[in-house]
Design a protein around this motif. Structure first.
Motif, PDB file in Angstrom:
ATOM      1  N   TYR A 210     -10.303   5.403   5.987  1.00 30.02           N
ATOM      2  CA  TYR A 210      -9.728   6.691   4.897  1.00 30.02           C
ATOM      3  C   TYR A 210      -9.061   5.560   3.470  1.00 30.02           C
ATOM      4  N   THR A 211      -9.376   6.682   2.295  1.00 33.00           N
ATOM      5  CA  THR A 211      -8.455   5.425   1.316  1.00 33.00           C
ATOM      6  C   THR A 211      -7.523   6.519   0.415  1.00 33.00           C
ATOM      7  N   PHE A 212      -6.889   6.450   0.326  1.00 30.48           N
ATOM      8  CA  PHE A 212      -5.702   6.577  -1.200  1.00 30.48           C
ATOM      9  C   PHE A 212      -5.726   6.111  -2.507  1.00 30.48           C
ATOM     10  N   ASP A 213      -6.347   6.996  -2.604  1.00 27.98           N
ATOM     11  CA  ASP A 213      -6.902   5.838  -4.506  1.00 27.98           C
ATOM     12  C   ASP A 213      -5.886   7.116  -5.909  1.00 27.98           C
ATOM     13  N   ALA A 214      -5.547   5.706  -6.488  1.00 26.04           N
ATOM     14  CA  ALA A 214      -4.298   6.295  -7.266  1.00 26.04           C
ATOM     15  C   ALA A 214      -4.022   5.643  -8.429  1.00 26.04           C
ATOM     16  N   THR A 227      -8.348  11.008  -2.814  1.00 29.02           N
ATOM     17  CA  THR A 227      -8.406  10.552  -1.144  1.00 29.02           C
ATOM     18  C   THR A 227      -9.646  10.770  -0.447  1.00 29.02           C
ATOM     19  N   CYS A 228     -10.531   9.530  -0.044  1.00 27.09           N
ATOM     20  CA  CYS A 228     -11.629   9.786   0.577  1.00 27.09           C
ATOM     21  C   CYS A 228     -11.601   9.586   1.983  1.00 27.09           C
ATOM     22  N   GLN A 229     -12.698   9.525   2.930  1.00 25.58           N
ATOM     23  CA  GLN A 229     -12.967   9.098   4.196  1.00 25.58           C
ATOM     24  C   GLN A 229     -14.524   8.366   4.244  1.00 25.58           C
ATOM     25  N   LYS A 230     -14.511   7.187   5.078  1.00 24.65           N
ATOM     26  CA  LYS A 230     -15.676   6.294   5.482  1.00 24.65           C
ATOM     27  C   LYS A 230     -16.427   6.581   6.314  1.00 24.65           C
ATOM     28  N   PHE A 231     -17.437   6.820   6.236  1.00 22.84           N
ATOM     29  CA  PHE A 231     -18.666   7.226   7.371  1.00 22.84           C
ATOM     30  C   PHE A 231     -19.060   5.747   7.670  1.00 22.84           C
ATOM     31  N   ARG A 232     -19.690   4.793   6.856  1.00 19.63           N
ATOM     32  CA  ARG A 232     -20.599   3.641   7.045  1.00 19.63           C
ATOM     33  C   ARG A 232     -19.616   2.532   5.915  1.00 19.63           C
ATOM     34  N   GLN A 233     -20.139   1.341   6.699  1.00 20.54           N
ATOM     35  CA  GLN A 233     -19.179   0.168   6.058  1.00 20.54           C
ATOM     36  C   GLN A 233     -20.247  -1.129   6.497  1.00 20.54           C
ATOM     37  N   ARG A 247     -12.850  13.231   0.650  1.00 21.91           N
ATOM     38  CA  ARG A 247     -11.921  14.125   1.547  1.00 21.91           C
ATOM     39  C   ARG A 247     -10.134  14.150   1.160  1.00 21.91           C
ATOM     40  N   TYR A 248      -9.804  15.432   1.059  1.00 30.24           N
ATOM     41  CA  TYR A 248      -8.674  15.949   0.573  1.00 30.24           C
ATOM     42  C   TYR A 248      -7.551  16.065   1.861  1.00 30.24           C
ATOM     43  N   VAL A 249      -6.985  15.194   2.038  1.00 31.16           N
ATOM     44  CA  VAL A 249      -5.830  14.597   3.211  1.00 31.16           C
ATOM     45  C   VAL A 249      -4.502  14.277   2.148  1.00 31.16           C
ATOM     46  N   PRO A 250      -4.008  15.153   2.259  1.00 32.16           N
ATOM     47  CA  PRO A 250      -2.502  15.507   1.693  1.00 32.16           C
ATOM     48  C   PRO A 250      -1.407  14.462   1.920  1.00 32.16           C
ATOM     49  N   GLU A 251      -1.753  13.889   3.799  1.00 29.20           N
ATOM     50  CA  GLU A 251      -0.788  13.260   4.464  1.00 29.20           C
ATOM     51  C   GLU A 251      -1.057  12.267   3.321  1.00 29.20           C
ATOM     52  N   LEU A 252      -2.074  11.539   3.199  1.00 34.48           N
ATOM     53  CA  LEU A 252      -2.283  10.426   2.425  1.00 34.48           C
ATOM     54  C   LEU A 252      -1.600  10.222   1.219  1.00 34.48           C
ATOM     55  N   ALA A 262       7.890   2.887  -4.406  1.00 36.76           N
ATOM     56  CA  ALA A 262       9.138   1.661  -4.626  1.00 36.76           C
ATOM     57  C   ALA A 262       8.051   1.055  -4.835  1.00 36.76           C
ATOM     58  N   VAL A 263       7.300   0.400  -4.950  1.00 35.49           N
ATOM     59  CA  VAL A 263       7.628  -1.047  -5.983  1.00 35.49           C
ATOM     60  C   VAL A 263       7.362  -0.918  -6.868  1.00 35.49           C
ATOM     61  N   GLY A 264       7.018  -0.052  -7.613  1.00 35.97           N
ATOM     62  CA  GLY A 264       6.632  -0.295  -9.171  1.00 35.97           C
ATOM     63  C   GLY A 264       6.130  -0.509  -9.816  1.00 35.97           C
ATOM     64  N   TYR A 265       5.007  -0.254  -8.979  1.00 39.38           N
ATOM     65  CA  TYR A 265       3.323  -0.137  -9.416  1.00 39.38           C
ATOM     66  C   TYR A 265       2.905   0.555 -11.096  1.00 39.38           C
ATOM     67  N   LYS A 266       1.828  -0.687 -11.218  1.00 37.80           N
ATOM     68  CA  LYS A 266       1.024   0.376 -12.708  1.00 37.80           C
ATOM     69  C   LYS A 266      -0.026   0.118 -12.341  1.00 37.80           C
ATOM     70  N   GLY A 267      -0.547   1.013 -12.629  1.00 36.37           N
ATOM     71  CA  GLY A 267      -2.516   0.939 -13.085  1.00 36.37           C
ATOM     72  C   GLY A 267      -2.947   1.457 -11.638  1.00 36.37           C
ATOM     73  N   PHE A 268      -4.070   1.389 -11.826  1.00 43.58           N
ATOM     74  CA  PHE A 268      -4.914   1.633 -10.002  1.00 43.58           C
ATOM     75  C   PHE A 268      -4.713   0.675  -9.530  1.00 43.58           C
ATOM     76  N   ALA A 269      -4.693   1.635  -8.002  1.00 40.61           N
ATOM     77  CA  ALA A 269      -4.657   0.367  -7.033  1.00 40.61           C
ATOM     78  C   ALA A 269      -5.255   2.038  -5.779  1.00 40.61           C
ATOM     79  N   GLU A 270      -5.533   0.754  -5.443  1.00 40.25           N
ATOM     80  CA  GLU A 270      -6.449   1.830  -3.643  1.00 40.25           C
ATOM     81  C   GLU A 270      -5.993   1.500  -2.575  1.00 40.25           C
ATOM     82  N   ILE A 271      -4.980   2.234  -1.748  1.00 35.34           N
ATOM     83  CA  ILE A 271      -4.496   1.932   0.240  1.00 35.34           C
ATOM     84  C   ILE A 271      -5.572   2.305   1.127  1.00 35.34           C
ATOM     85  N   GLU A 272      -5.836   1.166   1.686  1.00 35.93           N
ATOM     86  CA  GLU A 272      -6.773   2.012   3.128  1.00 35.93           C
ATOM     87  C   GLU A 272      -6.409   1.745   3.916  1.00 35.93           C
TER      88      GLU A 272
END
Length: 394
Positions: A210-214, A227-233, A247-252, A262-272
């Motif tokens: 899954y990804t959290f894009d913010a 939030t997104c869910q991978k099907f194939r890579q 796919r909406y996954v509020p836990e992410l 917490a890390v003071g990030y600014k701009g776009f990033a994606e967590i897998e």
């Protein structure tokens, strides 16, 4: 005159989608790359200007001087958007210097690199209480005993420096099914001067990724997310997204927003993340600190990351927005997905029927656009040329 947008990296569809996301709003886009070969993104009707720069690795000082010289000629500071990890690394290295000439969301030099580096990322995640796969570092005490007791086989050997590893081996990691393969993978990495770590494989098929894009504003608060869910890579099991759905996954959001703020990030990033098929726990796998493969999907769901970035940095921030429903939209990189599908079927991980049924979803194509077809034609020409070259060399 309004600020121009300078996009670094135009030989891949990430740069293409960034150009489109900005150009559709009438923003002057400047495509920068170290060569004009295979840079199909510049064929977009939304590309206003194209520049060939010195190579970022072969001549880093020349590359930085080139960018600063271009910015000095503009009436307004341009917005700088790197679309490849290698460009992110050099922007991070010269961040303080580049910020004198460009508008860049990140203000802390070194933070991009810390989050891209697998070892420092793991330490930060653990400090913040975010789960990461169990890891053993090469050379630590009782190394093999820990592999046998904690990591177990098969396991993965991941680089600390992903861009350098991918550039050398054309893959994200090695997989080892036994001690011999583990030793061989470590030796290969060390021969190239690359440090690696060994991690447990979190159980679950690729659709457990899954990804959290913010987007985080200048106060490091999440203002836009999806939030997104991978099907194939591709490569299968340990590769990049080629078929991924929103796919909406509020836990992410709970995990991801806490981490970035917490890390003071600014701009776009994606967590897998990967969801453990046995426990249901989400594990942080990696972070992308640049525009990603899924950019066109995010745009289609109503989150235009390049434009959000541009508008905040030029003084007119967009109102916050999150995608809190399932749209059914799917990102599709057809070229590599076809290769992935072949391998999934060959290895028995998917059936033909499962693949065919998966295609009945509205698409956000990586390259094709009915209103902007030239980049796709250029891409197809590039692929055909490579295929012909392989054929004639036989």
């Amino acid at each position: 005159m309004s600020s121009k947008a300078v996009i670094l990296g135009c030989n891949y569809y990430i740069g293409l989608s960034t150009i489109r996301c900005l150009g559709i709003h009438g923003i002057h886009t400047v495509a920068v790359d170290y060569t004009d070969k295979n840079t199909y993104a510049v064929k977009s009707k939304y590309c206003s200007e194209r520049l060939v720069s010195p190579h970022y690795k072969e001549d880093p000082r020349g590359f930085i001087a080139f960018l600063k010289d271009y910015a000095a000629k503009q009436s307004e500071k341009p917005v700088l958007i790197p679309c490849h990890d290698n460009y992110v690394e050099i922007v991070d290295e010269y961040l303080d210097e580049l910020r004198e000439s460009f508008l860049i969301p990140q203000t802390e030099q070194g933070l991009y690199t810390k989050l891209m580096n697998k070892e420092t990322l793991q330490r930060i995640a653990l400090e913040l209480g975010v789960a990461v796969p169990e890891t053993v570092r090469v050379g630590e005490d009782d190394f093999y005993a820990k592999i046998d007791a904690v990591i177990k086989y098969p396991c993965i050997i991941k680089p600390s420096d992903s861009p350098a590893f991918v550039a050398k081996f054309r893959k994200k990691l090695f997989k080892a099914n036994n001690r011999q393969e583990l030793d061989e993978a470590i030796a290969k990495s060390h021969e190239e001067g690359l440090e690696v770590i060994v991690q447990r494989i979190i159980p679950g098929f690729d659709d457990h990724m899954y990804t959290f894009d913010a987007y985080m504003n200048q106060e490091s608060k999440v203002t836009h997310w999806v939030t997104c869910q991978k099907f194939r890579q591709y490569p299968i099991n340990f590769g990049a997204s080629v078929y991924t759905g929103q796919r909406y996954v509020p836990e992410l959001y709970e995990l991801g927003a806490k981490f970035f703020e917490a890390v003071g990030y600014k701009g776009f990033a994606e967590i897998e993340f990967k969801k453990d098929a046995e426990t249901g726990q989400y594990y942080l796998i990696e972070i992308n600190v640049r525009i990603t493969n899924l950019n066109n999907l995010l745009y289609k769901t109503g989150i235009n990351i390049p434009y959000i970035t541009y508008m905040e940095l030029t003084g007119t921030p967009m109102p916050p927005h999150a995608v809190t429903r399932n749209t059914g939209l799917v990102f599709w990189y057809a070229y590599e997905d076809l290769m992935a599908v072949r391998n999934y079927i060959r290895t028995g991980q998917l059936t033909v029927g499962q693949v065919v049924r998966s295609y009945f979803k509205p698409k956000a194509p990586a390259i094709w656009s009915w209103s902007d077809p030239k980049p796709a034609f250029a891409f197809f020409g590039m692929i055909a040329g490579k295929a012909m070259g392989r054929f004639t060399r036989r």
